[in-house]
Design an enzyme around this catalytic site. Structure first.
Site, PDB file in Angstrom:
ATOM      1  N   ASP A 212       0.826  -1.205   0.000  1.00 35.85           N
ATOM      2  CA  ASP A 212       0.000   0.000   0.000  1.00 35.85           C
ATOM      3  C   ASP A 212       0.863   1.260   0.000  1.00 35.85           C
ATOM      4  O   ASP A 212       1.919   1.299   0.654  1.00 35.85           O
ATOM      5  CB  ASP A 212      -0.867  -0.017   1.275  1.00 35.85           C
ATOM      6  CG  ASP A 212      -1.794   1.179   1.367  1.00 35.85           C
ATOM      7  OD1 ASP A 212      -2.741   1.245   0.568  1.00 35.85           O
ATOM      8  OD2 ASP A 212      -1.565   2.051   2.237  1.00 35.85           O
ATOM      9  N   HIS A 216       4.760   6.611  -1.434  1.00 35.91           N
ATOM     10  CA  HIS A 216       5.089   7.411  -0.261  1.00 35.91           C
ATOM     11  C   HIS A 216       6.265   6.855   0.529  1.00 35.91           C
ATOM     12  O   HIS A 216       6.533   7.309   1.634  1.00 35.91           O
ATOM     13  CB  HIS A 216       3.840   7.568   0.605  1.00 35.91           C
ATOM     14  CG  HIS A 216       2.694   8.124  -0.185  1.00 35.91           C
ATOM     15  ND1 HIS A 216       2.577   9.462  -0.469  1.00 35.91           N
ATOM     16  CD2 HIS A 216       1.671   7.513  -0.833  1.00 35.91           C
ATOM     17  CE1 HIS A 216       1.502   9.658  -1.242  1.00 35.91           C
ATOM     18  NE2 HIS A 216       0.936   8.487  -1.476  1.00 35.91           N
ATOM     19  N   GLU A 248       1.673  -0.476  -4.939  1.00 35.18           N
ATOM     20  CA  GLU A 248       0.679   0.509  -5.346  1.00 35.18           C
ATOM     21  C   GLU A 248       1.343   1.865  -5.591  1.00 35.18           C
ATOM     22  O   GLU A 248       1.665   2.589  -4.640  1.00 35.18           O
ATOM     23  CB  GLU A 248      -0.422   0.677  -4.283  1.00 35.18           C
ATOM     24  CG  GLU A 248      -1.560   1.550  -4.789  1.00 35.18           C
ATOM     25  CD  GLU A 248      -2.045   2.614  -3.827  1.00 35.18           C
ATOM     26  OE1 GLU A 248      -3.078   3.227  -4.096  1.00 35.18           O
ATOM     27  OE2 GLU A 248      -1.375   2.866  -2.803  1.00 35.18           O
TER      28      GLU A 248
HETATM   29  C1  QV4 Z   1      -8.711  13.928   6.639  1.00 34.29           C
HETATM   30  C2  QV4 Z   1      -8.365  14.998   5.604  1.00 34.29           C
HETATM   31  C3  QV4 Z   1      -6.917  15.389   5.735  1.00 34.29           C
HETATM   32  C4  QV4 Z   1      -6.740  15.899   7.127  1.00 34.29           C
HETATM   33  C5  QV4 Z   1      -7.172  14.854   8.137  1.00 34.29           C
HETATM   34  C6  QV4 Z   1      -7.137  15.450   9.529  1.00 34.29           C
HETATM   35  O1  QV4 Z   1      -8.611  14.487   4.287  1.00 34.29           O
HETATM   36  O2  QV4 Z   1      -6.552  16.360   4.782  1.00 34.29           O
HETATM   37  O3  QV4 Z   1      -5.379  16.204   7.299  1.00 34.29           O
HETATM   38  O4  QV4 Z   1      -8.491  14.373   7.905  1.00 34.29           O
HETATM   39  O5  QV4 Z   1      -7.283  14.450  10.486  1.00 34.29           O
HETATM   40  C7  QV4 Z   1      -9.181   8.755   5.698  1.00 34.29           C
HETATM   41  C8  QV4 Z   1     -10.149   9.859   5.301  1.00 34.29           C
HETATM   42  C9  QV4 Z   1      -9.413  11.184   5.158  1.00 34.29           C
HETATM   43  C10 QV4 Z   1      -8.732  11.515   6.488  1.00 34.29           C
HETATM   44  C11 QV4 Z   1      -7.768  10.379   6.802  1.00 34.29           C
HETATM   45  C12 QV4 Z   1      -7.072  10.564   8.132  1.00 34.29           C
HETATM   46  O6  QV4 Z   1     -10.789   9.519   4.089  1.00 34.29           O
HETATM   47  O7  QV4 Z   1     -10.337  12.195   4.810  1.00 34.29           O
HETATM   48  O8  QV4 Z   1      -7.994  12.719   6.334  1.00 34.29           O
HETATM   49  O9  QV4 Z   1      -8.500   9.113   6.860  1.00 34.29           O
HETATM   50  O10 QV4 Z   1      -7.986  10.572   9.171  1.00 34.29           O
HETATM   51  C13 QV4 Z   1      -7.744   4.970   2.331  1.00 34.29           C
HETATM   52  C14 QV4 Z   1      -8.776   5.994   1.897  1.00 34.29           C
HETATM   53  C15 QV4 Z   1      -8.514   7.338   2.530  1.00 34.29           C
HETATM   54  C16 QV4 Z   1      -8.430   7.188   4.032  1.00 34.29           C
HETATM   55  C17 QV4 Z   1      -7.266   6.260   4.309  1.00 34.29           C
HETATM   56  C18 QV4 Z   1      -7.000   6.035   5.796  1.00 34.29           C
HETATM   57  O11 QV4 Z   1      -8.743   6.107   0.490  1.00 34.29           O
HETATM   58  O12 QV4 Z   1      -9.598   8.219   2.205  1.00 34.29           O
HETATM   59  O13 QV4 Z   1      -8.236   8.461   4.649  1.00 34.29           O
HETATM   60  O14 QV4 Z   1      -7.574   4.969   3.729  1.00 34.29           O
HETATM   61  O15 QV4 Z   1      -8.108   5.549   6.422  1.00 34.29           O
HETATM   62  C19 QV4 Z   1      -3.104   8.627  -2.997  1.00 34.29           C
HETATM   63  C20 QV4 Z   1      -1.994   7.694  -2.569  1.00 34.29           C
HETATM   64  C21 QV4 Z   1      -2.409   6.239  -2.632  1.00 34.29           C
HETATM   65  C22 QV4 Z   1      -3.746   5.997  -1.927  1.00 34.29           C
HETATM   66  C23 QV4 Z   1      -4.769   6.926  -2.537  1.00 34.29           C
HETATM   67  C24 QV4 Z   1      -6.127   6.795  -1.881  1.00 34.29           C
HETATM   68  O16 QV4 Z   1      -0.835   7.907  -3.351  1.00 34.29           O
HETATM   69  O17 QV4 Z   1      -1.390   5.478  -2.021  1.00 34.29           O
HETATM   70  O18 QV4 Z   1      -4.342   8.281  -2.400  1.00 34.29           O
HETATM   71  N1  QV4 Z   1      -4.151   4.602  -1.970  1.00 34.29           N
HETATM   72  C25 QV4 Z   1      -3.865   3.667  -0.860  1.00 34.29           C
HETATM   73  C26 QV4 Z   1      -5.038   2.745  -0.579  1.00 34.29           C
HETATM   74  C27 QV4 Z   1      -6.153   3.545   0.037  1.00 34.29           C
HETATM   75  C28 QV4 Z   1      -5.721   4.077   1.376  1.00 34.29           C
HETATM   76  C29 QV4 Z   1      -4.313   4.465   1.438  1.00 34.29           C
HETATM   77  C30 QV4 Z   1      -3.451   4.320   0.382  1.00 34.29           C
HETATM   78  C31 QV4 Z   1      -3.784   4.891   2.733  1.00 34.29           C
HETATM   79  O19 QV4 Z   1      -5.405   2.055  -1.730  1.00 34.29           O
HETATM   80  O20 QV4 Z   1      -7.334   2.774   0.171  1.00 34.29           O
HETATM   81  O21 QV4 Z   1      -6.517   5.241   1.698  1.00 34.29           O
HETATM   82  O22 QV4 Z   1      -3.396   3.677   3.399  1.00 34.29           O
HETATM   83  O23 QV4 Z   1      -3.264   8.601  -4.395  1.00 34.29           O
HETATM   84 CA    CA Z   2       6.208   8.046   3.947  1.00 33.74          CA
END
Ligand code: QV4
Ligand code: CA
Length: 512
Positions: A212, A216, A248
């Site tokens: 994942d 980053h 990813e």
């Molecule tokens: C929010 C705000 C932030 C703020 C924060 C403050 O957006 O700007 O700073 O609150 O506390 C969730 C929420 C998100 C929240 C965050 C932290 O949706 O709004 O931040 O939690 O509380 C998944 C979801 C994300 C989720 C995350 C953790 O998609 O929405 O965030 O899980 O629960 C980029 C990357 C790529 C990534 C993609 C989604 O390069 O790597 O974005 N894809 C992978 C996974 C994905 C996962 C993650 C990475 C993180 O496939 O499912 O994100 O592990 O393109």
């Molecule tokens: Ca990092």
């Protein structure tokens, strides 16, 4: 000496590109949010018998548990520790699943979240899937243990501490992705904790990992982690097998970080594939199916040997991640089946099929207000089992695209034509195309708004074949259309643009 080092490095990197599929199998299915007990049963009753190569499972480690929104699917992307109890089940259930799937020749690939822990605003307490105490604001995770010393604190130079500009590779690697506490993978201690976690899974018998948020993490840090990984468990895999690694990285171009930085470490997700294929099947941007005659590297995708491909994934099917509006999901089932059929017939990449659950989609101004909704659950938040209906579809909100006849049969098609080159291309200079795979299979699509009626060279031996899209061969019977291939390999095809599925596929094992 130099040569020896080169061979060693090359050998190691090559090995991590191999999925170690059994018996000529070729595809992975992502059973998103499924419980371990259901995956074990699905391996035995369906995936093994139907020739699936492996399953990508949701993150198995301890994760945060959230109330607002209520138990979002994405809570599993916020680790609390590397204990193996999650929304999908306990460590014992995980272990049982891995061995039962291995016994029927189905590999398990684990989604590992190793870039970060939970969000900075994750609070303090025991709201975690194994009940471990943690304190997000103090960066204290005693069940690993990690302390504030194990995170990228002042290494990140942005004011917010979060990634603000994807054009700056230092930010992307050293700052927090949407506030998720960013691990200092340059530290030997952090590397060892992550490697221990992955090794515990390898020892249990998994075949590899989806890594994942790879973008980053620095390639050098990942190399250090991967080099500590054990060989695969020899109860299931040949000696000296390295785990399959697919990373990813969302690279649609135009950012500081490119997929190619990770090619030597394993395969990489090719996000251009689903975005472009969706655009082509939707006929947006003046795209036509005939333009895919050089599909793959000819479209600017990464080298074949590096690519892990898919039509949609758990993020972009609901507007997370990248790919945009063109992505074809089960919500657009007719086009989705065609796109998945195209992917599985085409030789490029290692293929992954998405298997989803339904949610109350509610799109307002282009954004799904319910993009957070977790899997079908009971009132107490526990995930519902996957019931199988008499007609072999799934109930209770589980979509099970992988069980749809057209998709299931195309997974078998890919196995049957494995190793054969693409051959006998035909198109009408519009949205009707056909191609074969040597003398083992042939597929033809009509995505135009008029009928297709054409006689083509298929490359197949003469005989009567059963179309595996409109039906399938059952015993010596065909439940779908029949296709006559002459002694010269030519066959006549008719596909109405109003057919339920406007494509036809035949292969060596669908011969009557
Ligand atoms: C929010 C705000 C932030 C703020 C924060 C403050 O957006 O700007 O700073 O609150 O506390 C969730 C929420 C998100 C929240 C965050 C932290 O949706 O709004 O931040 O939690 O509380 C998944 C979801 C994300 C989720 C995350 C953790 O998609 O929405 O965030 O899980 O629960 C980029 C990357 C790529 C990534 C993609 C989604 O390069 O790597 O974005 N894809 C992978 C996974 C994905 C996962 C993650 C990475 C993180 O496939 O499912 O994100 O592990 O393109
Ligand atoms: Ca990092």
């Amino acid at each position: 000496m130099k040569l020896v080092i080169l061979v060693a490095v090359f050998g190691l990197s090559l090995a991590q590109h191999n999925p170690h599929f059994k018996y000529g199998r070729t595809s992975i299915v992502h059973l998103f949010e499924w419980r371990w007990a259901d995956i074990a049963a699905e391996c035995e009753r369906f995936l093994g018998p139907k020739g699936f190569g492996g399953v990508q499972i949701s993150p198995p480690n301890e994760h945060i548990v959230l109330n607002d929104p209520w138990r979002p699917w994405w809570q599993r992307y916020q680790p609390i520790s590397y204990k193996l109890c999650s929304r999908s089940g306990s460590e014992n259930e995980l272990r049982d699943m891995i061995s039962r799937c291995n016994k029927v020749g189905v590999n398990i690939y684990v989604d590992v979240v190793i870039n970060h822990m939970c969000g900075a605003g994750g609070g303090e307490g025991t709201h975690s899937s194994c009940g471990s105490w943690f304190n997000a604001s103090k960066k204290d995770f005693p069940s690993v243990p990690y302390s504030h010393l194990d995170f990228n604190n002042y290494k990140c130079r942005t004011a917010s501490g979060n990634i603000e500009n994807y054009g700056d590779k230092y930010q992307v690697r050293d700052c927090r992705l949407v506030s998720l506490l960013d691990l200092a993978l340059e530290k030997d201690y952090v590397r060892s904790k992550v490697a221990d976690y992955m090794n515990s899974l390898i020892d249990m018998g998994v075949a590899g990992f989806r890594v994942d948020a790879t973008k980053h993490m620095w390639p050098g840090d990942l190399e250090a982690v991967y080099s500590r990984l054990h060989n695969l468990n020899t109860s299931w895999f040949p000696g000296d097998s390295r785990s399959f690694i697919f990373q990813e990285v969302i690279d649609l171009g135009g950012e500081a970080i490119s997929s190619s930085e990770y090619f030597h470490l394993g395969r990489v997700t090719e996000f251009k594939y689903g975005a472009k294929l969706g655009t082509v099947f939707r006929k947006w941007d003046n795209e036509k199916l005939c333009y895919t005659n050089n599909w793959g590297e000819g479209w600017g995708f990464m080298p074949n040997g590096n690519a892990l491909v898919f039509v949609d994934n758990h993020d972009n099917q609901r507007g997370h991640g990248a790919g945009g509006a063109s992505i074809l999901t089960f919500w657009d089932s007719r086009l989705h089946k065609m796109a998945v059929g195209y992917m599985l017939a085409h030789p490029y990449g290692v293929t992954r099929v998405m298997s989803s659950y339904r949610w109350n989609r509610n799109i307002v101004n282009g954004k799904d207000q319910n993009d957070w909704m977790g899997p079908p659950s009971h009132g107490n938040g526990s995930t519902k089992p996957v019931p199988i209906n008499p007609d072999q579809t799934c109930g209770d909100g589980w979509v099970c695209e992988h069980r749809w006849r057209q998709i299931k049969n195309m997974v078998i098609f890919r196995n049957v034509v494995n190793g054969q080159p693409q051959s006998n291309w035909w198109d009408n200079q519009s949205n009707q195309v056909a191609f074969g795979r040597g003398n083992r299979g042939f597929i033809i699509f009509n995505n135009d708004d008029w009928d297709l009626d054409v006689t083509l060279s298929t490359g197949m031996p003469g005989g009567t074949y059963c179309d595996i899209i409109s039906g399938q061969k059952e015993g010596n019977r065909c439940t779908g259309k029949q296709i006559q291939v002459g002694g010269d390999g030519r066959a006549h095809f008719r596909i109405s643009n109003r057919d339920e599925d406007p494509f036809v596929a035949i292969h060596a094992e669908s011969k009557l």
